[in-house]
Design an enzyme around this catalytic site. Structure first.
Site: not given
Ligand code: OSB
Ligand code: MG
Length: 370
Positions: A135, A161-163, A188, A190, A213, A238, A262, A290
């Site tokens: 990520s 995976k790109l935020k 992703d 969020n 995501e 998620d 998760k 994760g």
């Molecule tokens: O949205 O998946 C998420 C990390 C912290 C909180 C939310 C997320 C994440 C990650 C990192 O995307 C995932 C990882 O490499 O542990």
């Molecule tokens: Mg996520």
């Protein structure tokens, strides 16, 4: 299984690089670990709650508080708790799924270690190694992002995976696609978008992403169903998937075609397996998310990710992606995979000296009834 007592421990873990998402920038993790002590040994659980309630409503001080006041006393009050009894007794407390998950994980680890059973076997794993993705946070610039992605691909990561967030979506996705070609690529958000921004999200359609995501807020499951009719990229949830029931509902509504699992977010590994089972029964592929875990949480996530429904590479990256010094023997990427621990329980334990060197506080809660 009798419980002698439970230790809560806080560890301070600087990240190798700042991790920026639409909800904030993380430079270090303040992590709560739970150690359950029994006459036959001990068990470990990692709480994935973050310092601030920005990803979800939970935060690490809140998790420590609810564990100390309510969750741990409820579990130690049971005569011979095992992991399924933990889930049952904690059910009457609302919310606090990450705190509950960590406590259940520690009890389950102690129970499985005593029985000599690996967590992976207990959960129904069918593989001994899992394919890993990474990520990648929001960066200052596209060139900086391309450098980061280049490095991860060189290490062997099988999926990127790109935020994303409004203002950092089409441009970085296009740049990564143009530079690296036909890699497995997903994004992703969020929960950073609204349904009114569906056109902006549809602009990602030409880039053949594996999935999009959690574009919308956690409680907007119907919004995701509407969005799914407006974009071609498969929606993956998620934050919205807080239980097996939530997964069943989201699937029935057409809100997602893929689910990120998760364990912390759904209240534990047992519920995570039920989410997997519900999704698999509906033909919905899952992958393991994760929360920047240490080797303790990572070991358990790898066991889960070895179940048959986990068909996409997960955010189960190697120790070095997160920490210069992990608290367990580091997990090292081999040919784009991490090994599923084969020993009893989660199969790893903290290295005592390293653990002590990162510990910021400890609290021992003896079982007064035991
Ligand atoms: O949205 O998946 C998420 C990390 C912290 C909180 C939310 C997320 C994440 C990650 C990192 O995307 C995932 C990882 O490499 O542990
Ligand atoms: Mg996520």
């Amino acid at each position: 299984m009798k419980i002698t007592g439970i230790e809560l421990r806080r560890v301070a873990m600087p990240l190798v690089a700042p991790f920026r998402t639409s909800f904030g920038t993380e430079t270090a993790r303040d992590i709560l670990l739970i150690r359950v002590v029994t006459p036959d040994g001990e068990g470990w659980g990692e709480c994935v709650a973050m310092s601030d309630p920005l990803y979800s409503s939970e935060y690490v001080d809140g998790a420590a508080d609810v564990l100390t006041r309510f969750l741990i006393p409820a579990v130690t009050a049971i005569d011979n708790p095992d992991a399924s009894a933990v889930g049952a007794v904690l059910g009457r407390f609302k919310g606090h799924l990450m705190a509950k998950a960590a406590l259940e994980a520690a009890v389950l680890d102690a129970e499985l270690r005593a029985a000599g059973t690996p967590l992976a076997r207990y959960l129904g794993a069918t593989r001994d190694r899992v394919a890993c993705g990474v990520s990648v946070g929001i960066m200052e610039s596209v060139p900086q992002l391309l450098d980061a992605v280049d490095g991860y691909l060189a290490e062997g990561y099988q999926r990127i995976k790109l935020k994303i967030e409004p203002g950092w979506d089409v441009e970085p996705v296009r740049a990564v696609r143009e530079r690296f070609g036909d890699i497995l690529l997903q994004v992703d958000a969020n929960a950073a978008y609204t349904l009114a921004q569906a056109r902006q999200l549809a602009a990602l359609d030409p880039f053949d992403l594996l999935l999009l995501e959690q574009p919308l807020p956690e409680d907007d499951v119907r919004g995701h169903a509407e969005l799914a009719r407006m974009v071609r990229t498969p929606i993956c949830l998620d934050e919205s998937i807080v239980s097996a029931r939530a997964a069943a509902d989201a699937i029935a509504l057409g809100a997602c075609r893929i689910v990120n699992i998760k364990p912390g977010r759904v209240g534990g590994y047992l519920e995570a397996r039920r989410v997997h089972d519900v999704c698999t029964a509906h033909g919905v592929p899952v992958w393991c998310g994760g929360m920047l875990e240490t080797g303790i949480g990572r070991a358990a996530n790898l066991a889960l990710a070895a179940l048959p429904g986990f068909v996409f590479p997960g955010d189960t990256s190697a120790s070095a992606r997160y920490y210069h010094q992990d608290i367990t023997t580091p997990f090292v990427l081999d040919d784009g995979h991490l090994p599923v621990p084969a020993g009893p329980g989660i199969g790893v334990e903290p290295l005592p000296d390293v653990l002590d060197s990162v510990t910021t506080s400890k609290q021992w809660l003896p079982n007064s009834g035991g």
